[in-house]
Structure formats: structure tokens, C-alpha cells
Design a protein around this motif. Structure first.
Motif, PDB file in Angstrom:
ATOM      1  N   ALA A  98       0.823  -1.208   0.000  1.00 26.48           N
ATOM      2  CA  ALA A  98       0.000   0.000   0.000  1.00 26.48           C
ATOM      3  C   ALA A  98       0.861   1.262   0.000  1.00 26.48           C
ATOM      4  CB  ALA A  98      -0.925  -0.009   1.213  1.00 26.48           C
ATOM      5  N   LEU A  99       1.919   1.272   0.777  1.00 29.14           N
ATOM      6  CA  LEU A  99       2.783   2.447   0.850  1.00 29.14           C
ATOM      7  C   LEU A  99       3.544   2.660  -0.456  1.00 29.14           C
ATOM      8  CD1 LEU A  99       4.093   1.950   4.498  1.00 29.14           C
ATOM      9  CD2 LEU A  99       2.578   3.770   3.684  1.00 29.14           C
ATOM     10  N   ILE A 100       4.013   1.581  -1.059  1.00 27.13           N
ATOM     11  CA  ILE A 100       4.680   1.695  -2.361  1.00 27.13           C
ATOM     12  C   ILE A 100       3.708   2.246  -3.401  1.00 27.13           C
ATOM     13  CG2 ILE A 100       5.594   0.323  -4.301  1.00 27.13           C
ATOM     14  CD1 ILE A 100       7.016  -1.423  -2.247  1.00 27.13           C
ATOM     15  N   MET A 101       2.468   1.775  -3.367  1.00 26.44           N
ATOM     16  CA  MET A 101       1.469   2.236  -4.327  1.00 26.44           C
ATOM     17  C   MET A 101       1.174   3.720  -4.131  1.00 26.44           C
ATOM     18  SD  MET A 101      -2.195   0.604  -5.309  1.00 26.44           S
ATOM     19  CE  MET A 101      -2.645   0.424  -3.613  1.00 26.44           C
ATOM     20  N   PHE A 102       1.101   4.165  -2.892  1.00 28.85           N
ATOM     21  CA  PHE A 102       0.830   5.573  -2.611  1.00 28.85           C
ATOM     22  C   PHE A 102       1.940   6.449  -3.189  1.00 28.85           C
ATOM     23  CE2 PHE A 102       1.196   9.288   0.259  1.00 28.85           C
ATOM     24  CZ  PHE A 102      -0.034   9.878  -0.020  1.00 28.85           C
ATOM     25  N   VAL A 103       3.187   6.074  -2.954  1.00 30.63           N
ATOM     26  CA  VAL A 103       4.319   6.821  -3.516  1.00 30.63           C
ATOM     27  C   VAL A 103       4.295   6.743  -5.040  1.00 30.63           C
ATOM     28  CG1 VAL A 103       6.839   6.962  -3.644  1.00 30.63           C
ATOM     29  CG2 VAL A 103       5.735   6.486  -1.453  1.00 30.63           C
ATOM     30  N   GLY A 104       3.970   5.563  -5.566  1.00 30.71           N
ATOM     31  CA  GLY A 104       3.919   5.385  -7.017  1.00 30.71           C
ATOM     32  C   GLY A 104       2.887   6.283  -7.681  1.00 30.71           C
ATOM     33  N   MET A 105       1.724   6.450  -7.050  1.00 27.89           N
ATOM     34  CA  MET A 105       0.698   7.338  -7.602  1.00 27.89           C
ATOM     35  C   MET A 105       1.192   8.777  -7.651  1.00 27.89           C
ATOM     36  SD  MET A 105      -2.720   5.817  -5.735  1.00 27.89           S
ATOM     37  CE  MET A 105      -3.827   7.016  -6.467  1.00 27.89           C
ATOM     38  N   ILE A 106       1.898   9.216  -6.598  1.00 27.25           N
ATOM     39  CA  ILE A 106       2.441  10.576  -6.574  1.00 27.25           C
ATOM     40  C   ILE A 106       3.474  10.757  -7.685  1.00 27.25           C
ATOM     41  CG2 ILE A 106       3.810  12.203  -5.218  1.00 27.25           C
ATOM     42  CD1 ILE A 106       2.504  11.008  -2.700  1.00 27.25           C
ATOM     43  N   VAL A 107       4.353   9.760  -7.850  1.00 29.48           N
ATOM     44  CA  VAL A 107       5.379   9.830  -8.899  1.00 29.48           C
ATOM     45  C   VAL A 107       4.730   9.883 -10.279  1.00 29.48           C
ATOM     46  CG1 VAL A 107       7.280   8.565 -10.003  1.00 29.48           C
ATOM     47  CG2 VAL A 107       7.143   8.686  -7.503  1.00 29.48           C
ATOM     48  N   TYR A 129      -1.266  -4.516  -7.979  1.00 25.87           N
ATOM     49  CA  TYR A 129      -0.506  -5.717  -8.324  1.00 25.87           C
ATOM     50  C   TYR A 129       0.961  -5.386  -8.624  1.00 25.87           C
ATOM     51  CZ  TYR A 129      -5.116  -7.913  -8.856  1.00 25.87           C
ATOM     52  OH  TYR A 129      -6.387  -8.382  -8.643  1.00 25.87           O
ATOM     53  N   VAL A 130       1.192  -4.273  -9.345  1.00 30.33           N
ATOM     54  CA  VAL A 130       2.574  -3.868  -9.632  1.00 30.33           C
ATOM     55  C   VAL A 130       3.299  -3.515  -8.330  1.00 30.33           C
ATOM     56  CG1 VAL A 130       4.037  -2.146 -10.754  1.00 30.33           C
ATOM     57  CG2 VAL A 130       2.075  -3.094 -11.973  1.00 30.33           C
ATOM     58  N   SER A 131       2.595  -2.845  -7.419  1.00 30.33           N
ATOM     59  CA  SER A 131       3.184  -2.513  -6.117  1.00 30.33           C
ATOM     60  C   SER A 131       3.554  -3.777  -5.355  1.00 30.33           C
ATOM     61  CB  SER A 131       2.195  -1.685  -5.294  1.00 30.33           C
ATOM     62  OG  SER A 131       1.822  -0.520  -5.964  1.00 30.33           O
ATOM     63  N   CYS A 132       2.672  -4.763  -5.415  1.00 30.15           N
ATOM     64  CA  CYS A 132       2.914  -6.020  -4.714  1.00 30.15           C
ATOM     65  C   CYS A 132       4.115  -6.750  -5.306  1.00 30.15           C
ATOM     66  CB  CYS A 132       1.664  -6.896  -4.796  1.00 30.15           C
ATOM     67  SG  CYS A 132       1.782  -8.420  -3.846  1.00 30.15           S
ATOM     68  N   LEU A 133       4.191  -6.820  -6.625  1.00 27.37           N
ATOM     69  CA  LEU A 133       5.345  -7.437  -7.285  1.00 27.37           C
ATOM     70  C   LEU A 133       6.631  -6.737  -6.874  1.00 27.37           C
ATOM     71  CD1 LEU A 133       6.680  -9.219  -9.570  1.00 27.37           C
ATOM     72  CD2 LEU A 133       6.262  -7.274 -11.085  1.00 27.37           C
ATOM     73  N   THR A 134       6.616  -5.414  -6.881  1.00 32.22           N
ATOM     74  CA  THR A 134       7.798  -4.639  -6.520  1.00 32.22           C
ATOM     75  C   THR A 134       8.210  -4.917  -5.081  1.00 32.22           C
ATOM     76  OG1 THR A 134       7.075  -2.899  -8.057  1.00 32.22           O
ATOM     77  CG2 THR A 134       8.774  -2.322  -6.455  1.00 32.22           C
ATOM     78  N   ALA A 135       7.231  -4.956  -4.171  1.00 27.75           N
ATOM     79  CA  ALA A 135       7.521  -5.237  -2.766  1.00 27.75           C
ATOM     80  C   ALA A 135       8.155  -6.608  -2.600  1.00 27.75           C
ATOM     81  CB  ALA A 135       6.235  -5.139  -1.937  1.00 27.75           C
ATOM     82  N   VAL A 136       7.586  -7.619  -3.260  1.00 24.85           N
ATOM     83  CA  VAL A 136       8.093  -8.987  -3.139  1.00 24.85           C
ATOM     84  C   VAL A 136       9.542  -9.070  -3.605  1.00 24.85           C
ATOM     85  CG1 VAL A 136       7.868 -11.335  -4.056  1.00 24.85           C
ATOM     86  CG2 VAL A 136       5.834 -10.105  -3.298  1.00 24.85           C
ATOM     87  N   ILE A 150      10.241   1.564   0.384  1.00 26.90           N
ATOM     88  CA  ILE A 150       8.999   2.250   0.002  1.00 26.90           C
ATOM     89  C   ILE A 150       9.260   3.297  -1.077  1.00 26.90           C
ATOM     90  CG2 ILE A 150       7.169   3.790   0.834  1.00 26.90           C
ATOM     91  CD1 ILE A 150       7.509   2.328   3.585  1.00 26.90           C
ATOM     92  N   LEU A 151      10.290   4.116  -0.875  1.00 24.06           N
ATOM     93  CA  LEU A 151      10.581   5.180  -1.842  1.00 24.06           C
ATOM     94  C   LEU A 151      11.067   4.618  -3.176  1.00 24.06           C
ATOM     95  CD1 LEU A 151      12.308   7.840   0.459  1.00 24.06           C
ATOM     96  CD2 LEU A 151       9.989   7.885  -0.484  1.00 24.06           C
ATOM     97  N   LEU A 152      12.001   3.672  -3.124  1.00 23.30           N
ATOM     98  CA  LEU A 152      12.506   3.086  -4.370  1.00 23.30           C
ATOM     99  C   LEU A 152      11.414   2.322  -5.101  1.00 23.30           C
ATOM    100  CD1 LEU A 152      16.057   1.789  -3.362  1.00 23.30           C
ATOM    101  CD2 LEU A 152      15.509   3.689  -4.895  1.00 23.30           C
ATOM    102  N   GLY A 153      10.613   1.565  -4.342  1.00 19.77           N
ATOM    103  CA  GLY A 153       9.516   0.836  -4.966  1.00 19.77           C
ATOM    104  C   GLY A 153       8.509   1.769  -5.614  1.00 19.77           C
ATOM    105  N   GLY A 154       8.177   2.870  -4.925  1.00 14.37           N
ATOM    106  CA  GLY A 154       7.234   3.831  -5.481  1.00 14.37           C
ATOM    107  C   GLY A 154       7.779   4.519  -6.719  1.00 14.37           C
ATOM    108  N   ILE A 155       9.067   4.864  -6.693  1.00 22.65           N
ATOM    109  CA  ILE A 155       9.683   5.482  -7.880  1.00 22.65           C
ATOM    110  C   ILE A 155       9.639   4.523  -9.059  1.00 22.65           C
ATOM    111  CG2 ILE A 155      11.894   6.246  -8.854  1.00 22.65           C
ATOM    112  CD1 ILE A 155      12.510   7.437  -6.059  1.00 22.65           C
ATOM    113  N   PHE A 156       9.983   3.258  -8.794  1.00 20.43           N
ATOM    114  CA  PHE A 156       9.968   2.268  -9.870  1.00 20.43           C
ATOM    115  C   PHE A 156       8.560   2.103 -10.430  1.00 20.43           C
ATOM    116  CE2 PHE A 156       9.351  -2.166 -11.219  1.00 20.43           C
ATOM    117  CZ  PHE A 156      10.272  -2.230 -12.254  1.00 20.43           C
ATOM    118  N   GLU A 157       7.581   1.922  -9.537  1.00 28.47           N
ATOM    119  CA  GLU A 157       6.215   1.702 -10.011  1.00 28.47           C
ATOM    120  C   GLU A 157       5.670   2.918 -10.747  1.00 28.47           C
ATOM    121  OE1 GLU A 157       1.686   0.871  -8.474  1.00 28.47           O
ATOM    122  OE2 GLU A 157       3.150   1.832  -7.184  1.00 28.47           O
TER     123      GLU A 157
END
Length: 451
Positions: A98-107, A129-136, A150-157
Motif C-alpha cells: 500500500a505504501l509503495i502504491m501511494f508513492v507510485g501514484m504521486i510519482v 498488483y505492480v506494487s505487490c510485485l515490486t515489494a516482493v 517504500i521510496l525506491l519501490g514507489g519510484i519504480f512503479e
């Protein structure tokens, strides 16, 4: 904190609500009357529910198809299914996802605002799903679950979900006859490749939608009729190969197995008709409403929407793509059996949605031949790449399911293998990906050539 995360996850897991709220925002920014705002929001919300309901009907009719296929051929292995593998992963990685997805939406919004890639990704479940893959993958490399992940995952997503609609847009313009909407699905890399192969090896003069049908068979031009007939033939053959006992004992609850097959074919066609109705409602509401967001927040932005949005533009290609994609997936499965590798059983739902879209993209600039070639390329990718993503999923590689679409598979494999080089290499690569997208945007000289 947990309450806020749960609310956030609930909203993004309900794309109908997310897009309905965005439609309301867009209309408010245009200072529309209250009645217009309410009407636009509700109709967009309802249209997405209709679309997802139709997709659910399609998926439910394909479930017995998959079970009959596996029983008839007596194969066991890994079934690519985004929903299944994410459901398993969220138990352990829910908050991080969820946190990766939140950062990803902002990016995504920031890149859309400050670069020429004006695509706001609105398919909520795909983002999850992309956030989940990135987290895993990031956790499996030993990075942990802290702020850096969280930050790197969000930037990537966020970067990935900004650039993949751009890859598809040259073909979306041809498919839709305009530039108002983009593709927001996790098969975009495969669709862009399908379009490219179709364009360079196909023949645009002969479209899938221009198939000559004799006057006596003109009723087949109705997509509901033609889809029902074709799918009935496919289901009946598969039911006969599976056998009466298995179908009536395990699937039809005692109903005659042939009647059951025909009903499933009709259900499939009905689901398709529901999807088309939902698409019409969404396009009628979201595009005008989105102009408010484009004008005020992200100038010239386009909504990137889920894959069924293009199905009405080439219904013949939809059916052709599914059949070709699944056939290639089945051949690939037999090749894996012969090679004694892990066996990837073709996921029927994945081959339907991704195969259909690949055919539409291949057909856009390559006609019927392009549709077939593009679908074959995409099907080979989603059939064989799961073998290479399994090793980078950590303990998730032990699951009986895995990710299904190209935008999970290709970036996931790259990200996982970079992780093998160490956390520093992985960090540098993700930041370099962001910089590369920003720089490539600068190379676009004119708005008319925006990709």
C-alpha cells in the motif's frame, strides 16, 4: 495508521470508486453545476461497475474452461494468475504494498505534470498488483521493509506506469481514432510489441473487422451472435474431450455436460456484451470530466484505462486474439513438458484479455496478418517468461501460481536480476530508470509527436 492504510487499499482496489471520484474532481474543476457533477460521477462509477461486472462474467465462464482443459490433458504445473499470486503475497506484504502504491501514484502524477508523458494511470487493481510485485522482489533482495524500499519501490512503479501507456499510444490513436484515452493495463509492453510486429510484418489493407461474410451469414456480424457460436463450438469440443462424468460431477452440478458447455459459451458472450455497455458509459463521462483535471492540475493529460476499453473497436480481433493466444500457450506447455522444465499451464483469463488486446494492437497497423503475428509474439512472452520470474520471487516462487502479464514479467525479471548484483546496483538502476524517462521526454520536440 492501519485504518488509513486499509481505507486507501479499499479505494484503490475499487477502480470504479477511484475513477468516479476523479470524474467528480474534474467536473468540479470545470465549475459545472452540482447536478452535472453528481450525474457525471455516478455514471462513471456505474459504468466501471458494469465493465468490471462484465469482466467478472467473462472470467467465471472461463474458469470451467480451464478446469476441463487441465483434466482433459492431465497436466499439473504453475498457472499464471495475477489475482491468485497477489492474494497470497498481500498476507505478508500488504502494508508495504500500500505504501509503495501511494508513492507510485504521486510519482505518476508528478511525471505526468512535468514531462511530456501525460498519462495518469487509473486502473487501481493493476497499480496494486505492480506494487505487490515490486515489494516482493525488493524484499527478496534483502532490502527490508523500511523507508528506502517504500521510496525506491514507489519510484519504480510510478515511472513504469507512466512510460508503458506512452509505448502504446501510437497504436491507441489508430485503434480509437483519437488521442483522448490511453491504455492503463499491465500488458502494455506486450501490446506495444504486438503493434510493432503487426506494423512491420502485417498488411493494414486487410483488417480483422473487414472479413467478408456472405449475405446469408450476415447475422454473424453481430458480435454477440458470432462469439456465442464460436465459443459454443470450442466449449463443446472441450467438453467431449473431457468427458461427461467429470463435467457433470465437478462443474455442472448434474446438468447435462453438453448443455452446460453451451450455457458457458452464452455466458461468455453475455459478459462481452456487458463489457461493451460499460465501456460506452465510461467513455461518455470520463473523457469530458477528465478535461477539468487536464486543464487545472496536469495540462493535456490523458486517462490510462483498463484493457476492455478497446474491445468495442475490433470485436473480431478480440475473438481471434484469444483463440490464437491460447493455442500458442498450449503448444508452449507441451514443449515445456518435453523439455522437463517447470510447466506453465496457460491461464485462460490472461490469454483472453492479453491475447484480445494484442490482436487489436497488431491489427491497428498490420491488419489480420498483423493481429495474428502480434498475438503470437505476446503469447510467447506470457507463456515462457513466467519460467524466468519464478527464481526472483523469493519464497513466493514456491506458490502454484505466478504473475501473468508482460508488465509484471519483464520489469520483474530485470529488477530481480539487478538485485542479485547488490542493493547499490539496484538503487542506482531504479533512479537511472527515472532519469532516463525524464530525459527521453525532453527529446520529444512537438506535442503532436508525444509518445
Amino acid at each position: 495508521m492501519n485504518g488509513i492504510l486499509n481505507l486507501f487499499i479499499s479505494i484503490v482496489q475499487a477502480p470504479a470508486l477511484l475513477v468516479g471520484l476523479l470524474a467528480i474532481l474534474g467536473l468540479l474543476l470545470q465549475k459545472k453545476k452540482g447536478t452535472v457533477v453528481i450525474q457525471g460521477g455516478i455514471k462513471t462509477f456505474a459504468g466501471f461497475l458494469i465493465l468490471t461486472g462484465g469482466a467478472g462474467i467473462l472470467s467465471s465462464s472461463l474458469d470451467p474452461f480451464a478446469k476441463m482443459f487441465q483434466f482433459a490433458l492431465n497436466v499439473q504445473g504453475v498457472v499464471p494468475s495475477n489475482e491468485a499470486v497477489v492474494a497470497i503475497a498481500l498476507v505478508e506484504y500488504g502494508s508495504l504494498t500500500a505504501l509503495i502504491m501511494f508513492v507510485g501514484m504521486i510519482v505518476n502524477v508528478l511525471l505526468s505534470r512535468f514531462t511530456r508523458f501525460k498519462y495518469i494511470f487509473l486502473t487501481g487493481q493493476a497499480m496494486l498488483y505492480v506494487s505487490c510485485l515490486t515489494a516482493v522482489i525488493l524484499v527478496s533482495t534483502g532490502m527490508g521493509t523500511g523507508i528506502k524500499t517504500i521510496l525506491l519501490g514507489g519510484i519504480f512503479e510510478g515511472t513504469l506506469l507512466t512510460i508503458t501507456p506512452a509505448l502504446c499510444q501510437p497504436y491507441m490513436r489508430v485503434i480509437t481514432g483519437g488521442d483522448a484515452v490511453a491504455m492503463g493495463h499491465t500488458g502494455n509492453i506486450g501490446y506495444a510489441l504486438s503493434g510493432w510486429f503487426g506494423e512491420h510484418f502485417g498488411n493494414k489493407a486487410h483488417s480483422t473487422e473487414d472479413i467478408n461474410i456472405p449475405k446469408s451469414l450476415s447475422f454473424l456480424r453481430d458480435s454477440t451472435v458470432s462469439i456465442t457460436i464460436v465459443m459454443a463450438i470450442v466449449y463443446l469440443i472441450l467438453a467431449i474431450l473431457t468427458g461427461q462424468t467429470f463435467v457433470e460431477t465437478n462443474l455442472s452440478h448434474g446438468s447435462n455436460y453438453l448443455v452446460f458447455a453451451i450455457i458457458q459459451a452464452g455466458t461468455f458472450a453475455a459478459g462481452f456484451a456487458v463489457v461493451l455497455q460499460g465501456v460506452r458509459m465510461i467513455l461518455a463521462e470520463i473523457i469530458p470530466a477528465f478535461q477539468g483535471i487536464a486543464m487545472k492540475l496536469v495540462p493535456n493529460s490523458k486517462p490510462a484505462l483498463d484493457v476492455p476499453i478497446i474491445f468495442p473497436y475490433a470485436p473480431n480481433a478480440v475473438l481471434l486474439g484469444f483463440l490464437v493466444s491460447f493455442f500458442v500457450g498450449a503448444l508452449s506447455m507441451f514443449a515445456m513438458v518435453a523439455m522437463h522444465t517447470v510447466v506453465i499451464i496457460p491461464g485462460v483469463v490472461g490469454h483472453f484479455f492479453c491475447g484480445a488486446a494484442a490482436a487489436i494492437y497488431g491489427n491497428a497497423k498490420g491488419g489480420r496478418r498483423g493481429a495474428i503475428i502480434g498475438t503470437i509474439i505476446n503469447s510467447l512472452l506470457i507463456s515462457w517468461l513466467p519460467l524466468f520470474i519464478l527464481p526472483v520471487l523469493g519464497n513466493m516462487s514456491l506458490a502454484s501460481s505466478t504473475f501473468a502479464d508482460t508488465d509484471y514479467l519483464i520489469p520483474g525479471i530485470i529488477l530481480g536480476n539487478l538485485g542479485d548484483l547488490g542493493q547499490t546496483a539496484l538503487t542506482i538502476s531504479i533512479l537511472a530508470f527515472l532519469v532516463l524517462v525524464i530525459l527521453s521526454s525532453r527529446l520529444i520536440k512537438k506535442p503532436s509527436t508525444e509518445q
